[in-house]
Design a protein around this motif. Structure first.
Motif, mmCIF file in Angstrom:
data_model
loop_
_atom_site.group_PDB
_atom_site.id
_atom_site.type_symbol
_atom_site.label_atom_id
_atom_site.label_comp_id
_atom_site.label_asym_id
_atom_site.label_seq_id
_atom_site.Cartn_x
_atom_site.Cartn_y
_atom_site.Cartn_z
ATOM 1 N N GLU A 469 24.694 45.948 34.590
ATOM 2 C CA GLU A 469 25.386 44.664 34.688
ATOM 3 C C GLU A 469 24.714 43.752 35.699
ATOM 4 O O GLU A 469 24.278 44.181 36.775
ATOM 5 N N HIS A 470 24.643 42.457 35.351
ATOM 6 C CA HIS A 470 24.164 41.424 36.266
ATOM 7 C C HIS A 470 25.214 40.318 36.295
ATOM 8 O O HIS A 470 25.408 39.600 35.305
ATOM 9 N N LEU A 471 25.880 40.163 37.421
ATOM 10 C CA LEU A 471 26.967 39.200 37.534
ATOM 11 C C LEU A 471 26.445 37.812 37.901
ATOM 12 O O LEU A 471 25.467 37.684 38.650
ATOM 13 N N PRO A 472 27.103 36.766 37.418
ATOM 14 C CA PRO A 472 26.760 35.411 37.889
ATOM 15 C C PRO A 472 27.079 35.269 39.372
ATOM 16 O O PRO A 472 27.977 35.926 39.899
ATOM 17 N N ASP A 496 33.871 49.665 39.903
ATOM 18 C CA ASP A 496 34.823 49.309 40.955
ATOM 19 C C ASP A 496 34.229 48.204 41.805
ATOM 20 O O ASP A 496 33.144 48.363 42.368
ATOM 21 N N TYR A 497 34.940 47.098 41.916
ATOM 22 C CA TYR A 497 34.481 45.946 42.687
ATOM 23 C C TYR A 497 35.370 45.792 43.913
ATOM 24 O O TYR A 497 36.592 45.641 43.786
ATOM 25 N N ILE A 498 34.792 45.845 45.094
ATOM 26 C CA ILE A 498 35.532 45.666 46.338
ATOM 27 C C ILE A 498 35.511 44.172 46.654
ATOM 28 O O ILE A 498 34.462 43.592 46.947
ATOM 29 N N VAL A 499 36.683 43.549 46.560
ATOM 30 C CA VAL A 499 36.797 42.096 46.580
ATOM 31 C C VAL A 499 36.936 41.585 48.015
ATOM 32 O O VAL A 499 37.724 42.107 48.806
ATOM 33 N N ARG A 500 36.183 40.548 48.311
ATOM 34 C CA ARG A 500 36.176 39.944 49.639
ATOM 35 C C ARG A 500 37.539 39.329 49.971
ATOM 36 O O ARG A 500 38.231 38.793 49.099
ATOM 37 N N MET A 512 35.658 38.942 34.486
ATOM 38 C CA MET A 512 34.916 40.133 34.042
ATOM 39 C C MET A 512 35.203 40.414 32.568
ATOM 40 O O MET A 512 34.294 40.771 31.801
ATOM 41 N N TRP A 513 36.453 40.282 32.161
ATOM 42 C CA TRP A 513 36.812 40.547 30.768
ATOM 43 C C TRP A 513 36.042 39.625 29.823
ATOM 44 O O TRP A 513 35.589 40.068 28.766
#
Length: 572
Positions: A469-472, A496-500, A512-513
């Motif tokens: 995956e490559h996120l914007p 799993d994304y650790i959100v700021r 993400m969806w």
């Protein structure tokens, strides 16, 4: 967070105490916390948590609940990650009764070990132990079995697992209670075992194992596992995922029911335990691992047993924040882990009553920092060299072919591999498991900088080659760290994304969806919708078919919570 008790609710509590005993009707907030609060998500008030001690008690509790017109949430081990077996807020139109089946343990081996019957409280760990002397094993043996997950929970959620050949937990043989459109509770025996005609006959006989081989019907038209998955996963050029929770082909009565039925028992196939070898692979080029996956799925004498992917960032966070889980299992085995988690929940509840959150997490994290490195030397050396890691387990009959292929494949490439000894192989897969809870620990000890976790489990198309995956940048800037790991050969990934702190996890998740939809991915892949995801039409239709009055686990998959599938006042 116990619900306010109405006169009708108080009458129901008195009835329940008469059925299971006062000690097993829990209403105190501290005692109910571990049942009404999910591991990662989900929490809400309940009228009570009821713990039946027999299958007949469970039936009578259900009868009382239906007569009182309260919501029923069935719960086994409460190890789910999307809140599917806990209440979701306090906005139901009826009071909520949570039925915990932990006391209803029982594994019955039938057909000379080729199958088992599991009662509601049977855990995967206990099932593994029961089958080990027979040289056999259950559908899932890696990961969730280590923390006391229940067998029935896996079936009811079409859970996956790390074993490449077996697909989702699935059976067409089950004993369950269902509320019909007429509001009547009925017991349905599709277990394939003759046990009598009434609940009073069927349930005590089943629990006591009072049946013979002549009572067992082996109908080839009713499967006790997914017999098609091995061929399905080999089709590496198919433009659809190998497995995901809402696959209509794998929704059948108890399988995928997600609490919309009250399941009393399931009958499942078991599998011969094989001798295996483990290989550890590292590379900085995702295409290397793609080539490994495609070749080994199509060219080995037998399918790989397991293939687990770990990204370097997940490796690092797992090494630091999953260390106590690793050491607990490594030193004491899996049997003690459920008790340890239950003790941790009780201690956390005590300190939360004093206004202190995350005390045990801070203490455990401080203690494990003082301990020496727990991972094998060769794994540590590969982590220093490579971004992508693949743990590969194959049957002995495929070991030489695997070794020959890896030698050829990496001869002219930057990546590398080694053949693990027994300890390295065991610890590599244990590290992969410990990673699964590391993001939660990270969040709980860094509350000042972390808003929350966005946890996705996704199924990519079988023909997908660009799996990394490559996120914007707009999303990347809101995330402190990303943990990528998963079941690589099935193309099922946990992300799993650790959100700021200050960012909105829900907005991030919905973004993400959108990205996943564009890739043709399906989600969730194996943790089921719970209350985090919206059930797609085929799945929500299945729920309505199973539970036409919406009495069991309403709101699952973001469906309506009100009786008869109406809308509560707050719902759009």
């Amino acid at each position: 967070m116990s619900a306010a008790v109405s006169p009708a609710g108080d009458a129901l509590l008195q009835t329940l105490r008469g059925i299971v005993g006062a000690a097993h009707v829990l209403t105190d907030d501290r005692r109910t916390r571990r049942f009404r609060k999910g591991q990662r998500f989900g929490e809400g008030p309940v009228l009570a948590v009821v713990q039946p001690g027999s299958l007949l008690e469970q039936w009578r509790v259900l009868e009382a609940a239906v007569a009182a017109d309260v919501i029923v949430i069935m719960q086994a081990a409460n190890t789910g990650l999307t809140g599917g077996s806990t209440p979701d807020g306090d906005d139901y139109d009826r009071q909520v009764l949570l039925i915990s089946t932990l006391r209803l343990t029982g594994v019955q081996v039938i057909n000379d070990g080729a199958q088992v019957v599991c009662l509601p409280g049977a855990t995967l760990d206990r099932l593994e132990q029961a089958l080990a002397p027979l040289g056999r094993e259950p559908h899932s043996v890696i990961g969730s079995s280590c923390i006391g997950a229940s067998v029935l929970g896996g079936v009811c959620n079409n859970s996956g697992g790390a074993l490449v050949r077996r697909g989702p937990a699935y059976t067409e043989l089950a004993l369950y209670a269902q509320v019909g459109a007429d509001g009547v509770l009925r017991l349905v025996n599709h277990l394939g075992i003759a046990l009598g005609q009434t609940p009073e006959e069927i349930l005590p006989r089943l629990q006591a194992g009072q049946y013979t081989s002549e009572d067992i019907v082996n109908d080839p038209a009713r499967a006790a596992s997914d017999h098609t998955y091995a061929a399905h996963v080999r089709d590496v050029d198919a433009a659809t995922p190998a497995r995901f929770n809402a696959d209509p082909a794998r929704l059948h009565e108890a399988s995928g029911s997600a609490g919309k039925l009250a399941v009393f028992a399931v009958r499942l196939d078991t599998f011969p335990k094989e001798r295996t070898e483990v290989f550890y692979i590292g590379s900085n080029d995702p295409d290397d691992l793609t080539a490994v996956r495609r070749h080994l799925l199509t060219a080995l004498p037998s399918l790989p047993v397991a293939g687990e992917y770990i990204h370097k960032d997940a490796y690092d966070i797992g090494e630091q924040y999953g260390k106590d889980t690793f050491l607990l299992i490594d030193r004491f085995g899996t049997a003690r882990v459920p008790r340890a988690f239950a003790l941790k929940s009780r201690v956390d509840a005590f300190f939360e009553g004093l206004g202190l959150r995350g005390v045990t997490d801070h203490v455990l994290q401080a203690l494990t920092r003082l301990l020496p490195s727990h991972l094998p030397r060769r794994m540590t050396a590969f982590r220093a060299r490579f971004e992508h890691h693949l743990l590969l387990r194959v049957a002995v009959d495929s070991a030489q072919a695997t070794r020959d292929f890896l030698q050829r494949h990496f001869d002219a490439r930057e990546g590398d591999w080694f053949h693990c000894d027994a300890e390295e192989g065991r610890k590599a897969f244990l590290h992969r498991f410990a990673i699964a809870g590391a993001a939660i620990r990270y969040r709980d000890v860094h509350r000042s900088t972390v808003e929350d976790i966005v946890a996705l489990d996704i199924a990519l198309r079988r023909d997908e080659r660009r799996w990394q995956e490559h996120l914007p940048e707009a999303l990347e800037s809101q995330i402190i760290a990303k943990l990528y790991y998963g079941h690589f050969f099935c193309h099922v990934f946990h992300q799993d994304y650790i959100v700021r702190k200050g960012a909105d996890p829900l907005t991030i998740e919905h973004a993400m969806w959108t990205l996943l939809d564009a890739r043709g991915a399906e989600y969730p892949a194996e943790h089921n919708v719970g209350h985090l995801y919206r059930a797609k039409p085929a799945l929500s239709g299945f729920y309505r078919q199973l539970d036409p009055t919406n009495q069991f686990n309403p709101g699952i998959g973001q469906t309506p919570k009100a009786k008869h599938w109406g809308r509560c006042a707050h719902e759009p």
